[in-house]
Design an enzyme around this catalytic site. Sequence first.
Site, PDB file in Angstrom:
ATOM      1  N   LYS A  83      18.910  61.515  93.110  1.00  0.00           N
ATOM      2  CA  LYS A  83      20.162  61.924  92.897  1.00  0.00           C
ATOM      3  C   LYS A  83      20.483  62.962  92.829  1.00  0.00           C
ATOM      4  CE  LYS A  83      23.917  61.257  89.381  1.00  0.00           C
ATOM      5  NZ  LYS A  83      24.038  61.090  87.803  1.00  0.00           N
ATOM      6  N   ASN A  95      24.210  57.837  80.144  1.00  0.00           N
ATOM      7  CA  ASN A  95      23.764  59.538  79.092  1.00  0.00           C
ATOM      8  C   ASN A  95      24.037  59.463  77.959  1.00  0.00           C
ATOM      9  OD1 ASN A  95      21.633  62.606  79.856  1.00  0.00           O
ATOM     10  ND2 ASN A  95      20.932  60.697  77.577  1.00  0.00           N
TER      11      ASN A  95
END
Length: 278
Positions: free
Chosen positions: A115, A224
């Site tokens: 990522k 997250n």
Amino acid sequence: MNAPVNSATARANAGADPLVIAGRTYTSRLLIGTGKYKDFDETRLAVEASGAEIVTVAIRRTNIGQNSNEPSLLDAVPPSRYTYLPNTAGCYTADDAVRTLRLARELLDGHDLVKLEVLGDPDTLFPNVMETLNAAETLVRDGFKVMVYTSDDPIIAKRLEEIGCCAVMPLASLIGSGMGILNPWNLQLILAEARVPVFVDAGVGTASDAAIAMELGCHGVLMNTAIAKAQNPVLMAQAMKKAVEAGRDAYLAGRMPRKLYSATPSSPTSGLIEPKTA
């Protein structure tokens, strides 16, 4: 008696609605980060509760073998069970991001799914799209399979796809803000043109935000802070799992049209049982 089968799982297992990233098929459309938890045990419990198969790892902030004398995420969340997605959180230049992911490839034995995020400033954590484009070109040329965090600009998203990124990940709102999806119209423009998976990345605050992203047609959601900073991270992880699945099912089912001032009864009006007259 057999246990009931989750509809999203059954559909994915049957191949009717697969999520394919860089040639690999996944069942879960929820990707979660491994940072900001109080310890690795809480990280493990939240990841398990979420049903996620892909977990992001901030290479500059998480020990995955760099420090041999410290606890390692590899023990709590084993890469034999989960697909690791090394990310470049904390990088502000293309060179820094590329260097970080090359290190990740070495630490993870040649792992190439990554990522990319290149930030513009430390206050908003808004992406620096020019540096992101430069890093993406280098990483794709180096053989990386790049999932890329970007703004919700449809032109930039399309350019990242043309460079060769295997997924584009526009923000819903600023990283860690929990503000939800501020511009659904731009997301729909990106989705209309994309030929690679599109994931909402950043800004999700609660389960309804995740469901809305999926109802818009996003292929998945990455989060997250929304889980790690909830009062009960494990319970929130369960909620996010259900929200992503419900949102995807709603998208595939096709919602009814919106009708302003349309007094349409929910029950049929023909063939009614008439009351008897005296």
